[in-house]
Design a protein around this motif. Structure first.
Motif, short mmCIF file in Angstrom:
data_model
loop_
_atom_site.label_atom_id
_atom_site.label_comp_id
_atom_site.label_asym_id
_atom_site.label_seq_id
_atom_site.Cartn_x
_atom_site.Cartn_y
_atom_site.Cartn_z
N THR A 90 6.86 -0.21 6.23
CA THR A 90 5.96 -0.39 5.10
C THR A 90 4.52 -0.57 5.58
O THR A 90 3.59 0.01 5.01
CB THR A 90 6.39 -1.61 4.27
OG1 THR A 90 7.71 -1.37 3.74
CG2 THR A 90 5.44 -1.86 3.11
N ILE A 91 4.33 -1.36 6.63
CA ILE A 91 3.00 -1.54 7.20
C ILE A 91 2.41 -0.19 7.62
O ILE A 91 1.25 0.12 7.34
CB ILE A 91 3.05 -2.50 8.41
CG1 ILE A 91 3.35 -3.92 7.94
CG2 ILE A 91 1.73 -2.46 9.19
CD1 ILE A 91 3.63 -4.89 9.07
N ARG A 92 3.23 0.62 8.29
CA ARG A 92 2.75 1.93 8.75
C ARG A 92 2.30 2.79 7.58
O ARG A 92 1.22 3.41 7.61
CB ARG A 92 3.86 2.64 9.53
CG ARG A 92 3.41 3.97 10.15
CD ARG A 92 4.56 4.78 10.68
NE ARG A 92 5.39 5.33 9.61
CZ ARG A 92 5.06 6.42 8.90
NH1 ARG A 92 3.92 7.05 9.13
NH2 ARG A 92 5.86 6.86 7.95
N ARG A 93 3.10 2.83 6.53
CA ARG A 93 2.78 3.68 5.39
C ARG A 93 1.54 3.18 4.64
O ARG A 93 0.68 3.97 4.24
CB ARG A 93 3.98 3.76 4.44
CG ARG A 93 5.14 4.57 5.01
CD ARG A 93 6.39 4.48 4.16
NE ARG A 93 7.45 5.29 4.73
CZ ARG A 93 7.94 6.40 4.19
NH1 ARG A 93 7.45 6.84 3.04
NH2 ARG A 93 8.89 7.08 4.78
N VAL A 94 1.46 1.86 4.42
CA VAL A 94 0.31 1.31 3.70
C VAL A 94 -0.96 1.47 4.52
O VAL A 94 -2.03 1.76 3.99
CB VAL A 94 0.55 -0.16 3.32
CG1 VAL A 94 -0.69 -0.77 2.68
CG2 VAL A 94 1.74 -0.27 2.36
N ARG A 95 -0.84 1.31 5.85
CA ARG A 95 -2.02 1.48 6.70
C ARG A 95 -2.53 2.92 6.65
O ARG A 95 -3.74 3.17 6.58
CB ARG A 95 -1.70 1.07 8.14
CG ARG A 95 -2.95 0.73 8.95
CD ARG A 95 -2.62 0.27 10.35
NE ARG A 95 -1.89 -0.97 10.44
CZ ARG A 95 -2.41 -2.18 10.26
NH1 ARG A 95 -3.70 -2.31 9.96
NH2 ARG A 95 -1.66 -3.27 10.37
N GLU A 96 -1.61 3.85 6.66
CA GLU A 96 -2.02 5.26 6.62
C GLU A 96 -2.67 5.61 5.28
O GLU A 96 -3.70 6.30 5.23
CB GLU A 96 -0.80 6.16 6.86
CG GLU A 96 -1.14 7.62 7.05
CD GLU A 96 0.04 8.46 7.53
OE1 GLU A 96 0.04 9.69 7.28
OE2 GLU A 96 0.95 7.89 8.17
N SER A 97 -2.09 5.11 4.18
CA SER A 97 -2.69 5.38 2.87
C SER A 97 -4.03 4.67 2.71
O SER A 97 -4.97 5.21 2.11
CB SER A 97 -1.74 4.91 1.76
OG SER A 97 -0.57 5.71 1.74
N SER A 98 -4.13 3.45 3.24
CA SER A 98 -5.37 2.68 3.11
C SER A 98 -6.52 3.34 3.86
O SER A 98 -7.67 3.26 3.43
CB SER A 98 -5.16 1.25 3.62
OG SER A 98 -4.21 0.56 2.83
N ALA A 99 -6.21 3.98 4.97
CA ALA A 99 -7.25 4.63 5.76
C ALA A 99 -7.97 5.70 4.94
O ALA A 99 -9.18 5.93 5.12
CB ALA A 99 -6.67 5.24 7.02
N ALA A 100 -7.24 6.32 4.02
CA ALA A 100 -7.85 7.37 3.19
C ALA A 100 -8.76 6.78 2.12
O ALA A 100 -9.47 7.53 1.43
CB ALA A 100 -6.75 8.21 2.54
N ALA A 368 6.36 3.01 -0.73
CA ALA A 368 5.71 4.28 -1.05
C ALA A 368 4.49 4.53 -0.18
O ALA A 368 4.13 5.68 0.11
CB ALA A 368 5.29 4.32 -2.52
N GLY A 369 3.83 3.45 0.25
CA GLY A 369 2.55 3.57 0.93
C GLY A 369 1.40 3.24 0.02
O GLY A 369 0.27 3.01 0.47
N SER A 370 1.66 3.18 -1.29
CA SER A 370 0.65 2.74 -2.26
C SER A 370 0.59 1.22 -2.24
O SER A 370 1.40 0.56 -1.60
CB SER A 370 1.02 3.25 -3.65
OG SER A 370 2.32 2.78 -4.02
#
Length: 439
Positions: A90-100, A368-370
């Motif tokens: 979850t951390i990985r997905r949220v971090r990737e989405s947050s970078a955008a 989800a990454g959101s």
């Protein structure tokens, strides 16, 4: 169990739709006086007030207001490996989405030697709130911390209530996730008092912050309203809500499962179905009864579904469904129709939107990454969900050369005279008068 609102054959105005929207009777303004009093206690009595509030509201004396490193390390060591793996993903997905969500620096050239730079800088220090109460929210640690880190916030503090069943410590799963994320400033404090401690600081314990974010009950929301202006806030989060737009192609059992999943949060959670199909509405109501009776938190779910804030709404067409949804401004909007993208085109107000039968709100709550920290209570009409941008401030940097300033000097003089602020124009012309004198 759940009320039915039949809007077929009607064309309500936007104002009429707002009056028809089901809402809980809970109002943040009702809690303002109590929240302000709790904050005043913390400002006056500091640590003693925080301890007294924990004993009063959480039923326990905190073992330590500032969580020691040993507690964090112990919590991480005891974290279930399956939960740790889920959190790390979850951390990985949220971090990737947050970078955008971090806007790039933009430079606008308005002429030779005339430029305006738009840059984004993080706030210096934030206080992140993770609620306790009816459930434990380690996922909220991720949703608050990761965007702040991605934005570049240098100082991050986290608060969560002391738990009676943990001997006065913050819940170990929350501590473990904070340790995974490298957050080492954690406080066992909750509710309005925690917001007050972040806003004003507590001598010898916690330094004041610039911004506080995170979900919580109506007293936390009221406390945010009280301190707004002293510090920044993300939003006044209240009871969760879900609205599902569905046509006759939707699976009634899946719709019911999604409504129950959010009703599980709280007795005043809102669960709303808006549909063009009476047959689907009937089927969903049947499945709601079955699922509500069978789930672990059955009493809580049934109370939420039977409350004034939950409803099955019948409309003539999908245009009517989107009009109702935009008036409701849901925290979570699911679109389960034959063509979800066509419906999406008419959606204006929503915190997060989930398209199709394989995108349930639970996905957004966790993996989800959101981000799941979203505007509730209709605030999606004017607020957005938590993101890296929440922790950033846009700044405009202006750089003009002598020649570029000279080009607009007459415009500035004319405008300053029109506003009867002649010194504004003189601040520009003085530069060129001096140049003539020196020459």
């Amino acid at each position: 169990m759940i009320q039915r609102i039949d809007l077929r054959g009607q064309t309500p105005t936007p104002a009429e739709l707002l009056s028809l929207v089901p809402r809980t009777s809970s109002d943040v303004s009702d809690a303002m006086a109590a929240a302000a009093a709790l904050i005043d206690d913390v400002r006056r009595d500091g640590e003693a007030a925080l301890v007294a509030q924990a004993e009063r509201f959480d039923g326990v004396r905190p073992e330590a207001l500032r969580v020691p490193a040993a507690h964090r390390a112990e919590a991480l060591a005891g974290l279930d490996p399956a939960v740790r793996a889920a959190i790390e993903e979850t951390i990985r997905r949220v971090r990737e989405s947050s970078a955008a969500q971090v806007p790039p620096t933009q430079t606008t050239e308005l002429g030779d030697g005339a430029e305006v730079v738009q840059r984004w800088t993080p706030v210096g220090r934030v206080g992140l709130y993770v609620p306790g109460g009816k459930a434990v929210y380690p996922s909220s640690v991720v949703m608050n911390v990761v965007p702040a880190q991605t934005a570049g916030v240098a100082s991050i503090a986290l608060a969560s209530p002391a738990q009676a069943d943990q001997g006065g410590r913050v819940h170990p799963t929350i501590l473990a996730v904070a340790e995974l994320l490298g957050v080492d400033e954690i406080y066992a404090m909750g509710g309005a008092g925690a917001v007050g401690a972040f806003a004003y600081g507590v001598p010898g314990l916690v330094e004041r912050v610039d911004l506080v974010t995170g979900p919580g009950n109506r007293f936390v929301a009221a406390a945010k309203r009280v301190v707004h202006g002293v510090i920044g806030i993300d939003a006044e989060a209240g009871p969760t809500d879900i609205l599902v737009i569905a046509d006759d192609s939707a699976d009634a059992d899946l719709v019911a499962a999604d409504l129950v999943s959010q009703a599980e949060h709280d007795e005043v959670a809102a669960a709303v179905l808006v549909t063009t199909s009476e047959a689907l509405a009937d089927a969903v109501v049947e499945r709601l009864a079955v699922r509500a009776a069978a789930t672990k938190h059955s009493a809580r779910v049934q109370t939420a579904l039977g409350g004034r804030q939950s409803a099955v709404v019948l409309v003539d067409d999908l245009a009517g469904a989107t009009a109702f949804s935009n008036a409701f401004a849901p925290e979570h909007l699911e679109i389960q129709t034959t063509d979800p993208d066509a419906v999406l085109a008419s959606i204006v107000n929503a915190g997060a939107i989930f398209l199709g039968s394989y995108s349930p709100v639970s996905l957004g709550d966790y993996s989800a990454g959101s981000n799941h920290v979203l505007p509730t209570g209709g605030h999606a009409r004017f607020s957005s969900g938590l993101s890296a941008a929440t922790f950033l401030r846009p700044q405009q940097v202006v750089r003009y050369s002598e020649a570029a300033l000279r080009e607009v000097a007459e415009n500035i003089a004319a405008l300053s005279a029109a506003e009867d602020l002649p010194a504004h124009g003189e601040a520009v012309t003085a530069r060129f008068d001096r140049a003539r004198t020196e020459a």
